[in-house]
Design a protein around this motif. Structure first.
Motif, PDB file in Angstrom:
ATOM      1  N   LEU A  55      -9.674  -7.251   3.633  1.00 58.05           N
ATOM      2  CA  LEU A  55      -8.807  -6.121   3.325  1.00 58.05           C
ATOM      3  C   LEU A  55      -8.687  -5.263   4.576  1.00 58.05           C
ATOM      4  O   LEU A  55      -9.542  -4.442   4.870  1.00 58.05           O
ATOM      5  N   GLN A  56      -7.617  -5.457   5.310  1.00 64.88           N
ATOM      6  CA  GLN A  56      -7.437  -4.731   6.557  1.00 64.88           C
ATOM      7  C   GLN A  56      -6.206  -3.836   6.533  1.00 64.88           C
ATOM      8  O   GLN A  56      -6.082  -2.949   7.367  1.00 64.88           O
ATOM      9  N   ASP A  57      -5.304  -4.056   5.611  1.00 61.15           N
ATOM     10  CA  ASP A  57      -4.110  -3.242   5.503  1.00 61.15           C
ATOM     11  C   ASP A  57      -4.490  -1.868   4.949  1.00 61.15           C
ATOM     12  O   ASP A  57      -5.117  -1.778   3.887  1.00 61.15           O
ATOM     13  N   PRO A  58      -4.148  -0.783   5.646  1.00 55.46           N
ATOM     14  CA  PRO A  58      -4.559   0.560   5.199  1.00 55.46           C
ATOM     15  C   PRO A  58      -4.098   0.904   3.784  1.00 55.46           C
ATOM     16  O   PRO A  58      -4.847   1.516   3.022  1.00 55.46           O
ATOM     17  N   GLN A  59      -2.888   0.495   3.422  1.00 52.47           N
ATOM     18  CA  GLN A  59      -2.396   0.804   2.084  1.00 52.47           C
ATOM     19  C   GLN A  59      -3.192   0.045   1.017  1.00 52.47           C
ATOM     20  O   GLN A  59      -3.534   0.609  -0.027  1.00 52.47           O
ATOM     21  N   ILE A  60      -3.522  -1.201   1.281  1.00 52.28           N
ATOM     22  CA  ILE A  60      -4.310  -1.989   0.328  1.00 52.28           C
ATOM     23  C   ILE A  60      -5.721  -1.420   0.214  1.00 52.28           C
ATOM     24  O   ILE A  60      -6.294  -1.370  -0.879  1.00 52.28           O
ATOM     25  N   ILE A  66       4.743  -4.495  -1.802  1.00 48.70           N
ATOM     26  CA  ILE A  66       3.580  -5.039  -1.115  1.00 48.70           C
ATOM     27  C   ILE A  66       3.650  -6.554  -1.202  1.00 48.70           C
ATOM     28  O   ILE A  66       4.032  -7.107  -2.237  1.00 48.70           O
ATOM     29  N   GLU A  67       3.270  -7.197  -0.133  1.00 44.85           N
ATOM     30  CA  GLU A  67       3.287  -8.662  -0.097  1.00 44.85           C
ATOM     31  C   GLU A  67       2.389  -9.229  -1.204  1.00 44.85           C
ATOM     32  O   GLU A  67       1.273  -8.746  -1.404  1.00 44.85           O
ATOM     33  N   LEU A 102      -1.243  -9.965  -0.361  1.00 48.53           N
ATOM     34  CA  LEU A 102      -2.114  -8.785  -0.249  1.00 48.53           C
ATOM     35  C   LEU A 102      -2.556  -8.302  -1.635  1.00 48.53           C
ATOM     36  O   LEU A 102      -3.706  -7.902  -1.828  1.00 48.53           O
TER      37      LEU A 102
END
Length: 87
Positions: free
Chosen positions: A5-10, A51-52, A55
């Motif tokens: 989990l590297q995406d800030p929104q996720i 969101i993808e 993700l």
């Protein structure tokens, strides 16, 4: 939390979800009710198409791993008060 989990929104969604799960637990909700809450949250993310999907899938895996870990939902051990003699 996984390194995946590297995406800030996720990451923010993960934090919001896990905080909400613990809050529901502290308000005496059952695990089934907590799972329904998570399922609804994830469904809303999928429905929004902002969101993808991969993700959302990673978020779902991490959140359900959090849900399966009993240490996240244990009651804290409260210290008992000690009687002190002041005389």
């Amino acid at each position: 939390m996984s390194i995946m989990l590297q995406d800030p929104q996720i990451i923010r969604f993960y934090q919001k979800l896990t905080d909400a799960m613990v809050d529901l637990w502290n308000r005496s909700r059952s695990m089934d009710e907590i799972r329904l809450y998570v399922d609804g949250f994830i469904a809303c993310l999928r429905f929004s198409n902002q969101i993808e999907p991969y993700l959302i899938h990673r978020l779902e895996e991490e959140v359900f791993a959090f849900l399966r870990d009993p240490s996240n939902f244990s009651y804290p051990a409260f210290e008992t008060e000690k009687d002190y003699d002041y005389f």
